[in-house]
Design a protein around this motif. Structure first.
Motif, short mmCIF file in Angstrom:
data_model
loop_
_atom_site.label_atom_id
_atom_site.label_comp_id
_atom_site.label_asym_id
_atom_site.label_seq_id
_atom_site.Cartn_x
_atom_site.Cartn_y
_atom_site.Cartn_z
N ARG A 51 24.85 -5.60 -11.48
CA ARG A 51 25.71 -5.64 -10.29
C ARG A 51 26.74 -6.75 -10.41
NH1 ARG A 51 22.03 -3.69 -5.35
NH2 ARG A 51 20.56 -2.49 -6.55
N GLY A 52 27.91 -6.43 -10.01
CA GLY A 52 28.98 -7.39 -10.12
C GLY A 52 29.67 -7.35 -11.47
N VAL A 53 29.06 -6.71 -12.46
CA VAL A 53 29.61 -6.70 -13.80
C VAL A 53 29.92 -5.28 -14.26
CG1 VAL A 53 29.18 -7.25 -16.21
CG2 VAL A 53 28.37 -8.78 -14.41
N GLY A 54 28.90 -4.45 -14.26
CA GLY A 54 29.10 -3.09 -14.76
C GLY A 54 28.00 -2.72 -15.72
N TYR A 55 28.30 -1.80 -16.62
CA TYR A 55 27.31 -1.34 -17.58
C TYR A 55 27.66 -1.85 -18.96
CZ TYR A 55 26.10 1.90 -13.83
OH TYR A 55 25.72 2.42 -12.62
N ASP A 56 26.65 -2.23 -19.70
CA ASP A 56 26.83 -2.60 -21.10
C ASP A 56 27.02 -1.32 -21.89
OD1 ASP A 56 25.91 -5.02 -23.26
OD2 ASP A 56 25.75 -2.95 -23.92
N VAL A 57 28.17 -1.21 -22.53
CA VAL A 57 28.54 0.04 -23.19
C VAL A 57 27.53 0.42 -24.26
CG1 VAL A 57 30.26 1.15 -24.63
CG2 VAL A 57 30.99 -0.22 -22.68
N THR A 58 27.22 -0.52 -25.12
CA THR A 58 26.30 -0.21 -26.23
C THR A 58 24.93 0.18 -25.73
OG1 THR A 58 27.48 -1.90 -27.52
CG2 THR A 58 25.40 -1.06 -28.41
N LEU A 59 24.43 -0.59 -24.78
CA LEU A 59 23.10 -0.31 -24.25
C LEU A 59 23.07 1.07 -23.60
CD1 LEU A 59 20.25 -1.19 -23.52
CD2 LEU A 59 21.18 -2.22 -21.43
N LEU A 60 24.11 1.37 -22.85
CA LEU A 60 24.14 2.65 -22.16
C LEU A 60 24.20 3.82 -23.15
CD1 LEU A 60 23.93 3.69 -19.39
CD2 LEU A 60 26.40 3.53 -19.12
N ILE A 61 24.97 3.64 -24.21
CA ILE A 61 25.02 4.67 -25.25
C ILE A 61 23.62 4.93 -25.80
CG2 ILE A 61 25.77 5.12 -27.61
CD1 ILE A 61 28.44 3.89 -26.95
N GLU A 62 22.92 3.84 -26.10
CA GLU A 62 21.57 4.00 -26.65
C GLU A 62 20.67 4.73 -25.66
OE1 GLU A 62 20.15 0.13 -27.61
OE2 GLU A 62 21.65 -0.21 -29.18
N GLN A 63 20.75 4.36 -24.41
CA GLN A 63 19.89 4.97 -23.42
C GLN A 63 20.16 6.46 -23.29
OE1 GLN A 63 17.23 4.14 -21.81
NE2 GLN A 63 17.24 2.24 -22.99
N ILE A 64 21.42 6.81 -23.15
CA ILE A 64 21.75 8.22 -22.98
C ILE A 64 21.36 9.02 -24.21
CG2 ILE A 64 23.63 9.86 -22.65
CD1 ILE A 64 25.01 7.89 -20.90
N GLU A 65 21.65 8.45 -25.39
CA GLU A 65 21.26 9.17 -26.61
C GLU A 65 19.76 9.35 -26.69
OE1 GLU A 65 23.07 7.20 -29.93
OE2 GLU A 65 24.96 8.29 -29.67
N SER A 66 19.05 8.35 -26.24
CA SER A 66 17.60 8.45 -26.26
C SER A 66 17.12 9.55 -25.31
CB SER A 66 17.00 7.10 -25.86
OG SER A 66 15.67 7.27 -25.42
N VAL A 67 17.69 9.59 -24.12
CA VAL A 67 17.29 10.59 -23.14
C VAL A 67 17.63 11.99 -23.64
CG1 VAL A 67 17.80 11.51 -20.86
CG2 VAL A 67 17.38 9.08 -21.15
N LEU A 68 18.77 12.13 -24.26
CA LEU A 68 19.20 13.45 -24.72
C LEU A 68 18.49 13.85 -26.01
CD1 LEU A 68 23.06 13.40 -24.09
CD2 LEU A 68 21.29 14.56 -22.78
N GLY A 69 17.71 12.94 -26.57
CA GLY A 69 17.01 13.29 -27.81
C GLY A 69 17.93 13.30 -29.01
N LEU A 70 18.96 12.47 -28.98
CA LEU A 70 19.91 12.45 -30.08
C LEU A 70 19.61 11.35 -31.08
CD1 LEU A 70 23.16 13.04 -28.00
CD2 LEU A 70 21.84 14.70 -29.30
N THR A 71 18.50 10.67 -30.89
CA THR A 71 18.19 9.59 -31.82
C THR A 71 17.79 10.16 -33.18
OG1 THR A 71 16.02 9.59 -30.79
CG2 THR A 71 17.55 7.89 -30.10
N GLN A 72 17.24 11.36 -33.14
CA GLN A 72 16.99 12.04 -34.40
C GLN A 72 18.08 13.08 -34.61
OE1 GLN A 72 13.75 14.97 -34.12
NE2 GLN A 72 13.29 14.12 -32.11
N CYS A 73 18.49 13.21 -35.86
CA CYS A 73 19.49 14.22 -36.18
C CYS A 73 18.85 15.60 -36.13
CB CYS A 73 20.07 13.96 -37.56
SG CYS A 73 21.19 15.24 -38.13
N ARG A 74 19.45 16.49 -35.39
CA ARG A 74 18.88 17.83 -35.25
C ARG A 74 19.57 18.81 -36.18
NH1 ARG A 74 15.28 18.31 -31.34
NH2 ARG A 74 15.10 16.54 -29.93
N SER A 75 18.78 19.67 -36.77
CA SER A 75 19.31 20.65 -37.70
C SER A 75 19.60 21.96 -37.00
CB SER A 75 18.31 20.87 -38.84
OG SER A 75 18.14 19.67 -39.56
N VAL A 76 20.75 22.49 -37.28
CA VAL A 76 21.21 23.70 -36.61
C VAL A 76 21.36 24.82 -37.62
CG1 VAL A 76 23.11 24.72 -35.31
CG2 VAL A 76 22.44 22.34 -34.90
#
Lengths: 245, 245
Positions: free
Chosen positions: B77-102
């Motif tokens: 609060r008063g500052v905002g979101y840490d860009v790097t941390l937020l990227i990690e969190q979202i990628e983790s939630v989306l399951g993008l931490t592992q490379c998926r094969s298509v």
DNA sequence: AGGCGCTTGTGAAGAGGTGCACAAATCGCG
DNA sequence: CGCGATTTGTGCACCTCTTCACAAGCGCCT
């Protein structure tokens, strides 16, 4: 969803024949119904029940009936819907009675495929012009159309009476292309570039981002993997709703 | 939307560290936030306010805050979101931490473009195999990958540990391909064929139909045309909506 | 003609998403 | 150390969309 604000709604438009003011969700499903109806017509069906059409379109039958009810009563109770009549009605509502001309900007990997995609023509859209910023691509012929330089957009757009613009450029170029399209009077844009476009009010933008779809799938895949990795298998119903906020 | 029924698991066990059970609408927006965050990171930003990120992603700032709040409190609060941390969190939630094969099935016009689309690799997806039913296409090399016959799908899918299948075949072939994918254990499918796929419960299907997007635009275009043709001329200038910039 | 089965169209309830407005929390500065 | 500026996180009201359930309407058969 994309940016869709349709301002004049509260002031009811007077005596126009039919401005049904359909819910967005319904509009998004009408094309699906239309496709299913064409398939039914091709296989000789003359009428179809809401249940049958709903199955063919992959939706709930109640939802389908409510959707169709928004455009009037075109069904017969006890019988179903007349396939041909319904096709005409939906096409009329969607504005597909006239063939719409599309300008495609960006003839790279994706644009090339779009230019050759026959699903457009078969649905009443005509790709009327191709553009690219790369001089080495200008002049190339794709599917009977010659690629022109994007600087000619203004002139050609008027000549061909373009009503929809498709952007298939790299992201950095997309905003500039959108500005040019808007300047020419295009008020509907389909954007394949992975970026947000800012356009004046009254211009509709729909976005298709292929990578985003994969990421959404990834989430569900990730979620399913977490679930099956649980001890006791998925039938373990003794622990539940331990997750609050 | 697509078919998303996860009914068989009423008691979704909750002993896992974080199964946030995100709203679908939020999930669909997370990739957009992620893209905006990467862009911010590339331009040297270390933190970003909800307002700033919302603008970059083309959404309302309140909506963005609510979305992010669903995955926990990662802002200051008063500052905002840490860009790097937020990227990690979202990628983790989306399951993008592992490379998926298509696996991509159908190397026609569209499939060809998808195979060469670099937006996949840059988002953590690896196109691991290409398939087609046309023998004359088998053996062709696209972007460093050799097209194999669709009959080899089962074997290759296991070898490459495919987790997502992409269908870019003509509509009549799509259901059979989907069945094959499901048989191999693929539980996430992205379908570009203009048809409804029926899959067993637990398999997620997302559909992208390019023609449908155009038809939706056509509706709005049609509607706008009807409005401007009105006598009273209640032009859309009375409400300025100032869409996200 | 009358009854019966089938299907549409719709009111109402429920679920989910959105946006406002504000309290809580944090930082920087005097 | 306290104060004000700033920004997050969220309760609440509103709105849209979905789903259920059923009355109304239609055709067919006897």
């Amino acid at each position: 969803m994309s940016q869709h604000r349709h301002p004049g709604a509260p002031g009811r438009a007077g005596a126009v024949p039919a401005l049904p003011d359909l819910p967005e969700a319904t509009v998004a499903r009408l094309p699906e119904y239309l496709r299913a109806l064409h398939a039914l017509a091709d296989t000789g069906h003359e009428t179809v029940s809401s249940e049958g059409l709903a199955n063919a379109a992959g939706v709930n039958s109640a939802k389908l009936r409510k959707d169709l009810s928004h455009l009037g009563s075109y069904g017969t109770r006890g019988v179903g819907y007349d396939v041909t009549l319904l096709i005409e009605q939906i096409e009329s509502v969607l504005g597909l009675t006239q063939c719409r001309s599309v300008a495609l900007v960006g003839v790279g990997n994706l644009g090339h495929a779009l230019a050759g995609y026959d699903g457009f023509a078969s649905r009443g859209f005509r790709i009327a012009a191709l553009f690219d910023a790369d001089p080495s691509r200008v002049g190339e012929e794709i599917n009977g159309l010659v690629v022109r330089h994007v600087d000619d957009l203004a002139r050609v757009a008027v000549e061909e009476s373009i009503s929809i613009g498709v952007i298939a450029t790299p992201a950095p170029a997309a905003q500039a292309v959108a500005d040019q399209l808007v300047a020419v009077g295009v008020t509907s844009i389909l954007n394949f570039a992975p970026c947000v476009l800012s356009v004046p009010e009254g211009v509709d933008v729909r976005k298709v981002d292929l990578a985003i779809e994969l990421q959404i799938l990834s989430f569900h895949e990730h979620r399913k993997a977490s679930l099956t990795a649980l001890p006791g298998g998925l039938a373990a119903t003794d622990t539940q709703e331990a997750i609050g906020t």
